[in-house]
Design a protein around this motif. Sequence first.
Motif, PDB file in Angstrom:
ATOM      1  N   CYS A  42      18.219 -47.485   9.148  1.00  0.00           N
ATOM      2  CA  CYS A  42      17.332 -47.323   7.994  1.00  0.00           C
ATOM      3  C   CYS A  42      15.871 -47.372   8.459  1.00  0.00           C
ATOM      4  CB  CYS A  42      17.630 -48.438   7.007  1.00  0.00           C
ATOM      5  SG  CYS A  42      16.530 -48.535   5.592  1.00  0.00           S
ATOM      6  N   HIS A  63      20.996 -53.464   8.795  1.00  0.00           N
ATOM      7  CA  HIS A  63      21.263 -54.151   7.526  1.00  0.00           C
ATOM      8  C   HIS A  63      22.030 -53.292   6.530  1.00  0.00           C
ATOM      9  CE1 HIS A  63      17.489 -51.946   7.055  1.00  0.00           C
ATOM     10  NE2 HIS A  63      17.910 -51.744   5.824  1.00  0.00           N
ATOM     11  N   CYS A 162      22.257 -50.180   1.547  1.00  0.00           N
ATOM     12  CA  CYS A 162      20.797 -50.063   1.434  1.00  0.00           C
ATOM     13  C   CYS A 162      20.359 -48.731   0.845  1.00  0.00           C
ATOM     14  CB  CYS A 162      20.119 -50.332   2.776  1.00  0.00           C
ATOM     15  SG  CYS A 162      18.320 -50.403   2.625  1.00  0.00           S
TER      16      CYS A 162
HETATM   17 ZN    ZN Z   1      17.335 -50.295   4.485  1.00  0.00          ZN
END
Ligand code: ZN
Length: 361
Positions: A42, A63, A162
Motif C-alpha cells: 500500500c 498492513h 486497507c
Molecule cells: Zn494501506
Amino acid sequence: MAHQVRAVVARGKGAPVSLETIIVPDPGPGEALVRIEACGVCHTDLHYREGGINDEFPFLLGHEAAGVVESVGEGVTDVAPGDFVILNWRAVCGSCRACLRGRPWYCFNTHNAKQRMTLLDGTELAPALGIGAFAEKTLVAAGQCTKVDRAASPAAAGLLGCGVMAGIGAAINTGNVGRGDTVAVIGCGGVGAAAVVGASLAGAAKVIAVDIDDKKLQTAAELGATHTVNSRGTDAVEAIRELTGGFGADVVIEAVGRPETYQQAFYARDLAGTVVLVGVPTPEMKLELPLLDVFGHGGSLKSSWYGDCLPSRDFPMLIDLYLQGRLPLDAFVTETIQLEDVEKAFERMHQGDVLRSVVVL
Ligand code: ZN
Ligand code: APR
Ligand code: ZN
C-alpha cells in the motif's frame, strides 16, 4: 516461546527496505499470533519508509493482510487457532463515545498488540499501522482479526484490509450510494477503482470514472464504470455535468488526495450531492473555495476514514459477495510477489502501472 521469522523492515528514512529475521513473541492477553498468507503493498507502507508518517524507525511494514490464527492469548474468544482472518488497523473499543453513539469507525481508542516484536539484537519494531504483515508471522490485538470464509484467496482477501475496503466503503458507507444514483469517481488507482466497484454494487445507475491515465480508465470500465473521462485534455467538471443531464453527480468520490481534484469533486456534484474525500492529502495542502459557493451548494462534504468500515460487519459480507462472483477482488491483484520483492513493488507503484502488488507467503 518466541518465533523467529523473516520480515520486511524499514530501518531508516528513505533507505531501501531489507529482509530480516525478527522475533515475534507468543500472544499475551487479548493478542493473537497470525501466520500471514498474503499482504498487499500500500502507499502508506511507502510513506512509512520515506519517513512521511513519523520517525519511529525501524518499522515492520505491511498492513493489508490475510492469514491464519496460529495461537491466541488469555481471554481471547472471538477468534481461535485455525481461523482464516483478515487483519484491520482500527480495532474499536466498543465503549468510547463514538462507539456508544453507533459510529465505531470514529472510535477514539483503537488498539493494537501490547507486546513489541523485535530485531534479533532486541531493538523494538514499530509495526506499520499496528500490524506489520510483510512477515511470516505477526502479533496483533485479537480485535484486529476478522474471521472470514476460508474459501477466499488470501491475496484477494487481504486487500480488504486497507485500500480496497477504503474505496468500496467510500461508496457504500460514507457516500451511501443508492440504487439509481449517479456517481463520479475522480482518480481510479486501487482506491478509486474499488470505489467504482462499490458504487456498482450499491446499484448506481451511472458510474463515471475520471483519471488522467487511460490504462486506469480502461480498468475502471472493466470493473463497472459506465462512462470514462480522461481529465488531462477535458474539463472534468463539465464532462461530469454533461453526463448527468447538467445536474452533477449525486455522489462524487475524490480518490487522489489533491486540492485541484477535490475542487473538481466539489463543483461536479448535484446541488444536493455528496462529496466524499478518500484520497489522503499531505499536511501542507490547502483548499480555497468561495464561501458563497459552499453556501450555494447544499448536500454534504464528507471524508472517509478506512471506508468508514466496521471490519466485523463488512469483511465477511464482502468476502461472501466475492465468493458468489459479485465482487471482483482478484482483478485488483496485478501481481503476486515474494517478501524480498517489496522494494521493487515500491518502484512499480511510482510508475503507476499496478493496482496492487501482493506478497504471497
Ligand atoms: Zn494501506
Ligand atoms: N486527476 C485525475 N486523476 C488523477 C490526477 C488528477 N489530477 N492525478 C493523479 N490521478 C490518478 C492517477 O493516475 C492514479 O490512477 O489518481 C490515481 C491515484 O491512484 P494510486 O496512485 O494507485 O493511489 P491509490 O492507492 O488508489 O490511493 C489513492 O487514496 O487512500 C488514499 O493514500 C491514498 O491518497 C491516496 C489515494
Ligand atoms: Zn471506541
